[in-house]
Design a protein around this motif. Structure first.
Motif, short mmCIF file in Angstrom:
data_model
loop_
_atom_site.label_atom_id
_atom_site.label_comp_id
_atom_site.label_asym_id
_atom_site.label_seq_id
_atom_site.Cartn_x
_atom_site.Cartn_y
_atom_site.Cartn_z
N VAL A 653 1.44 -1.20 -0.05
CA VAL A 653 -0.50 -0.27 -0.07
C VAL A 653 0.65 1.32 -0.28
O VAL A 653 0.66 2.23 -1.01
CB VAL A 653 -1.12 -0.22 1.29
CG1 VAL A 653 -1.88 -1.34 0.96
CG2 VAL A 653 0.18 -0.20 2.13
N GLU A 657 0.48 -0.20 -5.06
CA GLU A 657 0.17 -1.37 -5.75
C GLU A 657 -1.38 -2.02 -5.42
O GLU A 657 -1.15 -3.02 -4.77
CB GLU A 657 0.93 -2.15 -5.92
CG GLU A 657 2.67 -1.68 -5.77
CD GLU A 657 3.81 -2.89 -6.11
OE1 GLU A 657 3.53 -3.81 -5.04
OE2 GLU A 657 5.13 -2.21 -6.36
N GLY A 658 -2.33 -1.44 -5.79
CA GLY A 658 -3.65 -2.15 -5.72
C GLY A 658 -3.99 -2.26 -4.30
O GLY A 658 -3.14 -2.21 -3.61
N GLN A 659 -4.79 -2.75 -4.45
CA GLN A 659 -5.85 -3.18 -2.77
C GLN A 659 -4.75 -4.66 -1.74
O GLN A 659 -4.94 -5.41 -2.75
CB GLN A 659 -7.25 -3.72 -2.64
CG GLN A 659 -7.88 -3.19 -1.84
CD GLN A 659 -8.23 -2.37 -1.53
OE1 GLN A 659 -8.59 -1.49 -1.93
NE2 GLN A 659 -7.73 -2.33 -0.06
#
Length: 721
Positions: A653, A657-659
């Motif tokens: 995070v 980089e995304g969830q």
């Protein structure tokens, strides 16, 4: 007065600042005086004496090779570089555009060639300053032989002071650094003693204690770095690097523990109990009096061990009263870390005594890998040194154009400021901070230098010039602004001597050119291959978290593979250094240079994580065997995997980089605590289980902090189904 006297004695660990400033000042004085005698008797010009001082200063400051042999060779090469640049400068002065191009080439190479080693930067740096000096004074080809003599004089004295008279000796530096560490530790313990004696809660004293604890942490990092390249066995025969590092770690952790623990004990009014107060005072005083590295003072350690035993007996008594439960753990924590210090001190004494009695030698120095991973791997894209060199080339070209337009009499002043502000600044934020510091220091120094130059003449100017040299380089590691203040004063005095006087127009031009130069440097760093401060902070944060993951893995491994936590102290000190690097990288953000960034909360949580991580080693059992059963090992293995996943999720995070998903370990914690209830355990097994829970206590605190920060940054809870 005693407090400030000891603070002064401890303020320069290893006396590095004093040695560097002394070498620079003596080299400058000797070079100037000797060359002055020569020119006065041979009919030369005073400018040759001033240039000898410049070379004598540069001959010490820019030599930063790893080994003494390499440093000596670089010092000799500086003479050749300076001579070539000086001759080129005098020759190209007739063709302005050619001189400009040559200087830009030197600026580019100074930064580009750093990828091959610091020597090339040193060679280019003195070439730049020699060329700058030649153009500043409009040196003619007829004056070159005198300046060659200046180069020889300056380099000879730089070599003499750097490698003969005030030669750096790593063993002496380490010994003095340890002396500073011990002085600061005792000063901190004195403050603790005063706080414990006074029943009232004095917030000013507590704030002073926090400042001293932070200062001790800085000194601990200094000593730890020295131990990376110096064998303590050469000073204290029988001692190994790991032993001394562990002792430094435990001492620093005791201070970090005392500060919040004493505060909480006062809030709970626990120190109003005379027995508690007396026992704590006895332990703290005995630790303060123990001279750990003095083999003749073992009885002080014995007194410390006896006082700690008395505190343990008091703890057994206090444990019987349930009303003490809310603060009793604070005293247990102090007792645990104090016990580590005393055990470690006895170990050091035994090593010293064993060496003195049977002639045994210390363990060999534990070599550390000094090569960075980045150097061993192919870097993707353009190298940072290449980007910085291109920035300097563009900014330098603009600076020269601006200098010819607005300051033709001193066309390279702007270039000098632009070049210097780009040195050593990796990010846009750090460049801005350095630009502001340089501008403020130059402005204040110009005012002071102009006023002083009006009232001083002759020998007074020379004496103050040398004082400015010393103070500039003594204060450089403390404050770049102060360094620039004294450097600008030095330049004002030099202009007064070289140009036969100084006026407000000249100093105002100096300030304006400085502001223009640093402004150009900042603008180019922000527009051409910019390294954003937040990107650098992200990289440093991920590096810290990766090191934390390795550290926690190694710690938990001891519950399954019976590993010792002994060497984890080294890793904990490395974590401390990585956190300090992260804080330094983030300083332009949390100090408000770019508005409210929200970085302060992230740093606060990471600082708490670092505190808990160090307490894993500081508060845990070291000597006694950790006996675990199959159920405990199964649970702790699951905890290790989950915590590792959480650290990786936090890194993700932070990188954006995304969830990412994180997991709370409260259920695992409850299961570990219920293990004795689920099986019929003997009293001995119950005590062993309590010891295990004590050793993993800070694992939960680390995970809670990681989960909290990850949630704040957008991570979601992971389903355990």
């Amino acid at each position: 007065m005693r407090y400030w006297m000891y603070r002064l004695l401890a303020s320069d660990p290893g006396r590095k600042r004093l040695r560097t400033a002394s070498k620079v000042t003596l080299s400058v004085i000797s070079s100037v005086v000797v060359m002055l005698i020569i020119v006065l008797n041979a009919g030369g010009q005073i400018t040759a004496a001033i240039f000898a001082g410049v070379v004598g200063m540069m001959g010490i400051l820019v030599v930063n090779d790893d080994t003494e042999k390499e440093q000596k060779l670089t010092t000799v090469l500086l003479a050749a570089s300076s001579a070539c640049s000086l001759a080129t400068g005098s020759w190209l002065s007739k063709w302005g555009i050619a001189a400009d191009l040559f200087l830009l080439l030197v600026v580019f190479l100074a930064l580009y060639l750093q990828r091959f080693g610091s020597r090339y930067f040193s060679i280019c740096m003195i070439a730049f300053m020699s060329f700058y000096f030649a153009t500043l004074l409009k040196v003619t080809f007829a004056q070159v032989p005198w300046l060659f003599a200046s180069i020889a004089t300056g380099i000879l004295f730089a070599y003499f002071y750097n490698f003969i008279l005030i030669k750096d000796k790593p063993e002496e530096v380490l010994k003095r650094s340890m002396g500073s560490f011990h002085i600061q530790a005792n000063l901190t313990l004195n403050i603790v003693i005063d706080i414990v004696r006074d029943i009232k809660l004095d917030k000013q004293r507590l704030a002073n204690l926090d400042r001293n604890v932070k200062k001790l942490g800085d000194y601990a990092r200094v000593v730890s770095n020295e131990l990376g390249s110096t064998d303590p066995g050469g000073i204290w025969p029988g001692l190994s690097t790991s032993q001394l590092r562990l002792y430094i770690f435990d001492t620093a952790m005791l201070m970090e523990t005392l500060s919040p623990s004493i505060r909480r004990l006062k809030e709970h009014r626990a120190l109003e109990n005379h027995s508690i107060r007396s026992s704590l005072l006895l332990v703290i005083q005995s630790i303060r009096e123990a001279e750990v590295l003095n083999r003749e003072q073992v009885h002080y350690l014995e007194n410390a061990a006896a006082s700690l035993q008395s505190l343990r007996q008091l703890l057994r008594t206090l444990k019987l009263d349930k009303r003490n439960e809310e603060w009793l753990y604070l005293i247990r924590r102090i007792e645990s870390i104090a016990n580590h210090i005393i055990d470690g001190a006895f170990g050091l004494q035994q090593s010293l005594q064993r060496t003195s009695s049977d002639g045994a030698t210390s363990d060999p120095l534990e070599k550390e890998d000094t090569e960075e991973d980045a150097k061993n791997e192919e870097e993707e894209g353009m190298r940072p040194t290449t980007k910085k060199a291109i920035q300097a080339l563009i900014a330098g070209g603009l600076s020269i154009v601006l200098g010819h337009i607005y300051s033709p009499a001193h066309q390279y002043w702007i270039l000098l400021s632009c070049f210097v502000v780009l040195l050593g600044t990796e990010t846009v934020g750090r460049t801005l901070v350095k630009a502001v510091q340089r501008s403020v220091g130059t402005f204040l120094g110009a005012i002071a230098g102009f006023i002083i130059a009006l009232y001083l003449t002759g020998i007074q100017d020379i004496i103050l010039l040398f004082i400015c040299v010393f103070l500039a380089f003594y204060l450089l590691p403390i404050s770049y602004t102060l360094m620039m203040f004294w450097i600008t004063m030095l330049l004002a005095l030099m202009y007064d001597i070289l140009l036969g006087g100084i006026n407000e127009q000249l100093m105002a031009a100096r300030v304006i050119d400085t502001v223009a130069g640093v402004g150009l440097g900042f603008a180019v760093s922000a527009l051409v291959y910019p390294q954003r401060t937040r990107d650098k902070v992200t990289t440093s944060t991920v590096e810290y978290l990766n090191s934390l993951k390795e550290y926690v893995d190694n710690y938990i491994d001891r519950f399954r593979e019976k590993h010792s936590a002994f060497n984890l102290a080294d890793h904990a000190l490395e974590l401390d250094q990585l956190l300090q690097t992260l804080i330094d990288d983030a300083s332009p953000l949390y100090r408000g240079w770019f508005g409210q960034s929200g970085i302060q909360q992230q740093l606060t949580v990471l600082t708490a994580i670092n505190f808990y991580a160090k307490h894993l080693v500081a508060s845990s059992t070291r000597k006694s065997q950790l006996n675990t059963d199959e159920k405990f090992e199964e649970l702790i293995n699951h905890v290790q995997l989950s915590l590792t996943d959480n650290i990786e999720a936090l890194s993700a995070v932070i990188r954006g980089e995304g969830q990412a998903q994180i997991v709370n370990l409260e259920e695992e914690r409850r299961q570990l605590e219920r293990l004795p209830e689920e099986s019929e355990s003997s009293e001995h097994e119950m005590l062993n289980h309590l010891r295990l829970l004590h050793n993993v206590h800070y694992i939960w605190r680390i995970n809670e902090s990681i989960v909290y920060l990850a949630r704040q940054l957008g991570a979601e809870p992971k389903s355990k189904g």
